[in-house]
Design an enzyme around this catalytic site. Sequence first.
Site, short mmCIF file in Angstrom:
data_model
loop_
_atom_site.label_atom_id
_atom_site.label_comp_id
_atom_site.label_asym_id
_atom_site.label_seq_id
_atom_site.Cartn_x
_atom_site.Cartn_y
_atom_site.Cartn_z
N SER A 130 3.83 36.30 67.04
CA SER A 130 4.45 37.42 67.74
C SER A 130 3.84 37.61 69.12
CB SER A 130 4.23 38.68 66.90
OG SER A 130 4.40 39.84 67.67
N TYR A 155 -0.37 45.00 62.37
CA TYR A 155 0.62 43.91 62.33
C TYR A 155 0.18 42.77 63.25
CZ TYR A 155 4.90 41.40 63.64
OH TYR A 155 5.82 40.42 63.92
P1 NAD Z 1 12.92 40.40 58.68
O1 NAD Z 1 12.21 41.59 58.08
O2 NAD Z 1 14.37 40.53 58.93
O3 NAD Z 1 12.65 39.11 57.78
C1 NAD Z 1 11.47 38.91 57.05
C2 NAD Z 1 11.85 38.56 55.63
O4 NAD Z 1 10.65 38.24 54.91
C3 NAD Z 1 12.53 39.71 54.87
O5 NAD Z 1 13.78 39.31 54.37
C4 NAD Z 1 11.55 40.05 53.75
O6 NAD Z 1 12.19 40.44 52.54
C5 NAD Z 1 10.78 38.73 53.60
N1 NAD Z 1 9.44 38.93 53.04
C6 NAD Z 1 8.50 39.81 53.46
N2 NAD Z 1 7.40 39.70 52.70
C7 NAD Z 1 7.65 38.73 51.79
C8 NAD Z 1 6.88 38.18 50.72
N3 NAD Z 1 5.66 38.62 50.45
N4 NAD Z 1 7.44 37.18 49.98
C9 NAD Z 1 8.70 36.74 50.25
N5 NAD Z 1 9.47 37.24 51.24
C10 NAD Z 1 8.95 38.23 51.99
O7 NAD Z 1 12.14 40.06 60.05
P2 NAD Z 1 12.58 39.13 61.28
O8 NAD Z 1 12.79 40.04 62.43
O9 NAD Z 1 13.62 38.18 60.90
O10 NAD Z 1 11.20 38.37 61.54
C11 NAD Z 1 10.97 37.05 61.08
C12 NAD Z 1 9.57 36.65 61.52
O11 NAD Z 1 9.46 36.71 62.94
C13 NAD Z 1 8.46 37.54 60.97
O12 NAD Z 1 7.36 36.73 60.66
C14 NAD Z 1 8.13 38.44 62.14
O13 NAD Z 1 6.79 38.90 62.08
C15 NAD Z 1 8.36 37.52 63.31
N6 NAD Z 1 8.70 38.21 64.56
C16 NAD Z 1 9.87 38.87 64.69
C17 NAD Z 1 10.16 39.50 65.90
C18 NAD Z 1 11.45 40.24 66.12
O14 NAD Z 1 11.64 40.77 67.23
N7 NAD Z 1 12.36 40.31 65.15
C19 NAD Z 1 9.24 39.45 66.96
C20 NAD Z 1 8.05 38.77 66.76
C21 NAD Z 1 7.79 38.14 65.57
#
Ligand code: NAD
Length: 336
Positions: A130, A155
């Site tokens: 991130s 986080y």
């Molecule tokens: P999201 O919440 O839509 O997707 C994450 C998924 O992981 C969810 O469906 C959740 O149910 C699943 N999950 C969480 N803990 C779990 C576990 N212990 N076992 C199995 N599944 C689990 O989030 P996103 O926005 O799609 O983000 C995806 C990745 O990108 C994450 O790692 C997030 O930290 C990173 N990220 C996202 C953004 C953003 O702007 N969306 C920015 C920086 C980093």
Amino acid sequence: MRVLVTGSAGFIAHHVITRLLARGDTVIGVDNLESSGDVTLKQARLTHLESVTGAERFTCHRADITDAASLAALFRHEQPERVVHLAARVGVRSAGASAQSYLDANVTGFLQVLEQSHAARVAHVVYASSSSVYGAGTPPPFAETAAADHPLNVYSATKRAGELLAHTYSHLYGLPTSGLRFFTVYGPWGRPDMAPLRFLRALREGHPIDLYGEGRMRRDFTHVDDVAEAVVRVLDRPPTGAPPYRLLNVGRGEPVSLRDFVAVLERHTGTQALLNPRPAQPGEMDATWSDSTALERETGFRPRVSVDEGLAGLVAWEQEHSRPPPDEPHEVDTVT
Ligand code: NAD
């Protein structure tokens, strides 16, 4: 190629999986469907994946990545060649209140993914980090060479910890890993807890929009199509150094203030926002700004969807999907 994608019911995974299936890959999804966020939306994303090109090559297993035995069984059974790790406990603001759950999912869970990937001799692990790891004191635009050792919230600390673990596995076992530092991702099937869809919903319903940092906070909003393209390109190009480890920013490189972001939404919706300027919250960065030179050098690609173009598409998508999602939950396999 057989690709295991964790967090497969999530926002970014939805777009990555769609691309992998379209080009002929077999995708094994893993998601616990419960840790945070809107479960109905996660089910709706999975239901939508049933209609995309190549859907017959996708299976989603309901499993928690912190459950070592389930994950080991899944790797043994499915034998993935590459891994895209996107599962995480997400969100900056709530991380203080439930710190342990962030550590469990983002550190312990990722450790299990690395461990199983190593055991299965996976050829490349691409994982989500991130922009928030840059925290305090990194001069913009952020380059991967910056120290990134002053995270401002739990986080971000867990995301940085994941990078350190990945480095360790690359160093100790030669496991090729690529950490992608995503910058504020938005687009269709996005997270309702994040600013773009929250703002849009408030505009549609005539509610005031809380603008933290008095609206002057800047974010390097990056469209999910660009992010998914970057993930797939990186996946195809494992790092070759010693150790085979790298970090890459995935950001558009044009930070926009929250006020200006809302102005673009106002233009595309033809609605004037009711604004509620609020002070910045502890734990949030003033600005994020990606230097994506390294991504371009490694993959020949850099994010290109402008905020104007991206929000035009998001407004159209939101209009079509603002009705309640279907009642019938999507069936997923359970790994025990
Ligand atoms: P999201 O919440 O839509 O997707 C994450 C998924 O992981 C969810 O469906 C959740 O149910 C699943 N999950 C969480 N803990 C779990 C576990 N212990 N076992 C199995 N599944 C689990 O989030 P996103 O926005 O799609 O983000 C995806 C990745 O990108 C994450 O790692 C997030 O930290 C990173 N990220 C996202 C953004 C953003 O702007 N969306 C920015 C920086 C980093």
